[in-house]
Design a protein around this motif. Structure first.
Motif, PDB file in Angstrom:
ATOM      1  N   LEU A  16      -0.277   5.119   9.386  1.00 40.27           N
ATOM      2  CA  LEU A  16      -1.585   5.525   8.851  1.00 40.27           C
ATOM      3  C   LEU A  16      -1.891   4.623   7.679  1.00 40.27           C
ATOM      4  O   LEU A  16      -1.146   4.531   6.725  1.00 40.27           O
ATOM      5  N   ASP A  17      -2.993   3.921   7.779  1.00 44.08           N
ATOM      6  CA  ASP A  17      -3.316   2.956   6.733  1.00 44.08           C
ATOM      7  C   ASP A  17      -4.817   2.988   6.451  1.00 44.08           C
ATOM      8  O   ASP A  17      -5.621   3.307   7.328  1.00 44.08           O
ATOM      9  N   GLY A  18      -5.136   2.666   5.208  1.00 44.35           N
ATOM     10  CA  GLY A  18      -6.545   2.602   4.824  1.00 44.35           C
ATOM     11  C   GLY A  18      -6.996   3.761   3.953  1.00 44.35           C
ATOM     12  O   GLY A  18      -8.181   3.890   3.662  1.00 44.35           O
ATOM     13  N   ASN A  19      -6.047   4.584   3.515  1.00 46.64           N
ATOM     14  CA  ASN A  19      -6.434   5.716   2.636  1.00 46.64           C
ATOM     15  C   ASN A  19      -7.095   5.206   1.354  1.00 46.64           C
ATOM     16  O   ASN A  19      -8.119   5.741   0.920  1.00 46.64           O
ATOM     17  N   GLY A  20      -6.480   4.195   0.758  1.00 48.14           N
ATOM     18  CA  GLY A  20      -6.994   3.651  -0.503  1.00 48.14           C
ATOM     19  C   GLY A  20      -8.376   3.037  -0.326  1.00 48.14           C
ATOM     20  O   GLY A  20      -9.279   3.269  -1.142  1.00 48.14           O
ATOM     21  N   ARG A  21      -8.536   2.261   0.750  1.00 46.22           N
ATOM     22  CA  ARG A  21      -9.832   1.613   0.986  1.00 46.22           C
ATOM     23  C   ARG A  21     -10.909   2.636   1.334  1.00 46.22           C
ATOM     24  O   ARG A  21     -12.070   2.487   0.967  1.00 46.22           O
ATOM     25  N   ARG A  30      -7.863   6.561  -5.519  1.00 51.02           N
ATOM     26  CA  ARG A  30      -7.037   6.375  -4.321  1.00 51.02           C
ATOM     27  C   ARG A  30      -6.448   7.690  -3.810  1.00 51.02           C
ATOM     28  O   ARG A  30      -6.333   7.917  -2.615  1.00 51.02           O
ATOM     29  N   HIS A  34      -5.663   9.729  -0.077  1.00 55.08           N
ATOM     30  CA  HIS A  34      -4.408  10.303   0.444  1.00 55.08           C
ATOM     31  C   HIS A  34      -4.597  11.766   0.828  1.00 55.08           C
ATOM     32  O   HIS A  34      -4.034  12.239   1.808  1.00 55.08           O
ATOM     33  N   ALA A  60       4.590   8.194   6.589  1.00 60.25           N
ATOM     34  CA  ALA A  60       3.906   8.784   5.437  1.00 60.25           C
ATOM     35  C   ALA A  60       4.211   8.041   4.130  1.00 60.25           C
ATOM     36  O   ALA A  60       3.350   7.922   3.260  1.00 60.25           O
ATOM     37  N   ASN A  65       6.923   1.662  -0.659  1.00 60.73           N
ATOM     38  CA  ASN A  65       5.811   2.295  -1.368  1.00 60.73           C
ATOM     39  C   ASN A  65       6.166   2.754  -2.786  1.00 60.73           C
ATOM     40  O   ASN A  65       5.281   3.101  -3.575  1.00 60.73           O
ATOM     41  N   ARG A  68       4.352   1.224  -5.871  1.00 60.75           N
ATOM     42  CA  ARG A  68       3.019   1.603  -6.355  1.00 60.75           C
ATOM     43  C   ARG A  68       3.123   2.293  -7.710  1.00 60.75           C
ATOM     44  O   ARG A  68       4.218   2.602  -8.164  1.00 60.75           O
ATOM     45  N   GLU A  72       0.315   7.245  -8.548  1.00 56.32           N
ATOM     46  CA  GLU A  72       0.002   7.325  -7.120  1.00 56.32           C
ATOM     47  C   GLU A  72       1.184   7.937  -6.350  1.00 56.32           C
ATOM     48  O   GLU A  72       0.994   8.828  -5.508  1.00 56.32           O
ATOM     49  N   ILE A  76       1.070  11.393  -4.275  1.00 60.16           N
ATOM     50  CA  ILE A  76       1.331  11.486  -2.829  1.00 60.16           C
ATOM     51  C   ILE A  76       2.353  12.595  -2.553  1.00 60.16           C
ATOM     52  O   ILE A  76       2.153  13.440  -1.679  1.00 60.16           O
TER      53      ILE A  76
HETATM   54  C1  IPE Z   1      -1.723   4.476   3.651  1.00 67.59           C
HETATM   55  O1  IPE Z   1      -2.878   4.122   2.954  1.00 67.59           O
HETATM   56  C2  IPE Z   1      -0.915   5.548   2.962  1.00 67.59           C
HETATM   57  C3  IPE Z   1       0.356   5.078   2.411  1.00 67.59           C
HETATM   58  C4  IPE Z   1       0.861   3.883   2.552  1.00 67.59           C
HETATM   59  C5  IPE Z   1       1.123   6.031   1.606  1.00 67.59           C
HETATM   60  P1  IPE Z   1      -2.855   3.045   1.801  1.00 67.59           P
HETATM   61  O2  IPE Z   1      -2.623   3.738   0.511  1.00 67.59           O
HETATM   62  O3  IPE Z   1      -1.894   1.948   2.112  1.00 67.59           O
HETATM   63  O4  IPE Z   1      -4.349   2.515   1.863  1.00 67.59           O
HETATM   64  P2  IPE Z   1      -4.856   1.037   1.589  1.00 67.59           P
HETATM   65  O5  IPE Z   1      -4.066   0.124   2.469  1.00 67.59           O
HETATM   66  O6  IPE Z   1      -4.611   0.755   0.141  1.00 67.59           O
HETATM   67  O7  IPE Z   1      -6.296   1.076   1.946  1.00 67.59           O
END
Ligand code: IPE
Ligand code: IPE
Ligand code: MG
Length: 232
Positions: A16-21, A30, A34, A60, A65, A68, A72, A76
Motif C-alpha cells: 500500500l503506497d501513496g498515503n502521504g501523497r 501525512r 495513513h 503496513a 520505515n 521516517r 510519523e 502510524i
Molecule cells: C505507504 O504510504 C504507507 C507506509 C509506507 C507506512 P507512504 O507513507 O509511503 O506514502 P507516500 O509514498 O509518501 O505517498
C-alpha cells in the motif's frame, strides 16, 4: 458452470503506497493519509472476503520505515493500535485469521500483547488469512530463516521445505499477485522469496482511494495473465 473470474489468485500481496501523497494533495498532514489508508485496508479485507480470496498480505510498515520522522512512526503505530481495537470483534465474527510477519520485538510491549492476543483468538478461524507485514523486510526474513536453520540443523543440508518452514509465511501458498498502488514500480523489500513467480500490477491510485471496484478491476487484470512457471 462458468465462474465470473476464471483465474483467481489464492494469495494477494499489497504494497500500500501513496498515503502521504494522498494527504499532500489535500493539504493535510501525512498522518491523515495513513488514517485513511487504514480504512482502505478494512475495505480491502471486506472485499477480499467477498471475492473468496484465501490470503491477503499487506505491507503496513517496513524495516526501512523507521527512517521516517519520530512523529510519523509513532502516529502510524498509534493508528494500528486503534485499528486493532476497532476490528477485533469483526475479525472474530468474520472467521478471519490474523497473522503478522516481521520482527514484533521492536514494537511497544502493549501493542505486542494486543497483537498476540488477537492472533491467539483467531488462530482456529478458517476463513481469510489476513497477514500483516509489521517491521517486515524480505531480506530480514530470509536471513532470519537461514540462521534458524543453521541452529536447528547444524549438520544437515537444508532443503527447500526446511527453509520455507522458517519463513514468516510458513504454510501459506506463494504470492500469486502483487499490487502496488501509487504508480511506484518496485518491491521495496516486500516478500522477496514468496514473490518469485507472482504477477505484478501497478495502478496509479493512491492507496487511501482503494475501494471494492478497484479490487474487481485488479482481479480482472490478473485473470488475463498467462502464468507459465518456466514451462512453454
Ligand atoms: C505507504 O504510504 C504507507 C507506509 C509506507 C507506512 P507512504 O507513507 O509511503 O506514502 P507516500 O509514498 O509518501 O505517498
Ligand atoms: C514500502 O513503501 C513500504 C510499505 C508499504 C510499508 P515505501 O513508501 O516505504 O517505499 P519506498 O521508500 O518508496 O521504496
Ligand atoms: Mg511511499
Amino acid at each position: 458452470m462458468k465462474n465470473k473470474v476464471v483465474n483467481k489468485p489464492r494469495h494477494i500481496g499489497i504494497i500500500l503506497d501513496g498515503n502521504g501523497r494522498w494527504a499532500k494533495k489535500r493539504n493535510l498532514p501525512r498522518i491523515a493519509g495513513h488514517k485513511e489508508g487504514i480504512f482502505a485496508v478494512e475495505r480491502m479485507i471486506k472485499a477480499a472476503c467477498e471475492e473468496g480470496i484465501e490470503v491477503v498480505s499487506v505491507y503496513a510498515f517496513s524495516t526501512e520505515n523507521w527512517k521516517r520522522s519520530r512523529d510519523e512512526v509513532d502516529g502510524i503505530f498509534a493508528l494500528i493500535d486503534d485499528a486493532i481495537d476497532r476490528n477485533k470483534d469483526k475479525l472474530i465474527e468474520n472467521n478471519i485469521k490474523l497473522q503478522i510477519m516481521g520482527d514484533k520485538s521492536r514494537l511497544s510491549e502493549s501493542l505486542q500483547d494486543k497483537i498476540n492476543n488477537l492472533i491467539e483468538l483467531t488462530k482456529n478461524n478458517t476463513g481469510l488469512i489476513f497477514n500483516i507485514g509489521l517491521n517486515y523486510g524480505g531480506r530480514d526474513e530470509i536471513l532470519r530463516a537461514t540462521n534458524i536453520c543453521r541452529e536447528k540443523y547444524p549438520n544437515q543440508e537444508i532443503t527447500k521445505e526446511m527453509f520455507e518452514a522458517e519463513l514468516y509465511t510458513a504454510g501459506l501458498p506463494n504470492l500469486d499477485f502483487v499490487i502496488r498502488t501509487s504508480g511506484e514500480m518496485r518491491l521495496s523489500n516486500f516478500m522477496l522469496y514468496q514473490a518469485a513467480y507472482a504477477e505484478f500490477y501497478f495502478p496509479k491510485t493512491y492507496w487511501p482511494d482503494f475501494n471494492k471496484r478497484f479490487l474487481k478491476k485488479a482481479l480482472k487484470v490478473y485473470s488475463k495473465r498467462n502464468r507459465r512457471f518456466g514451462k512453454v
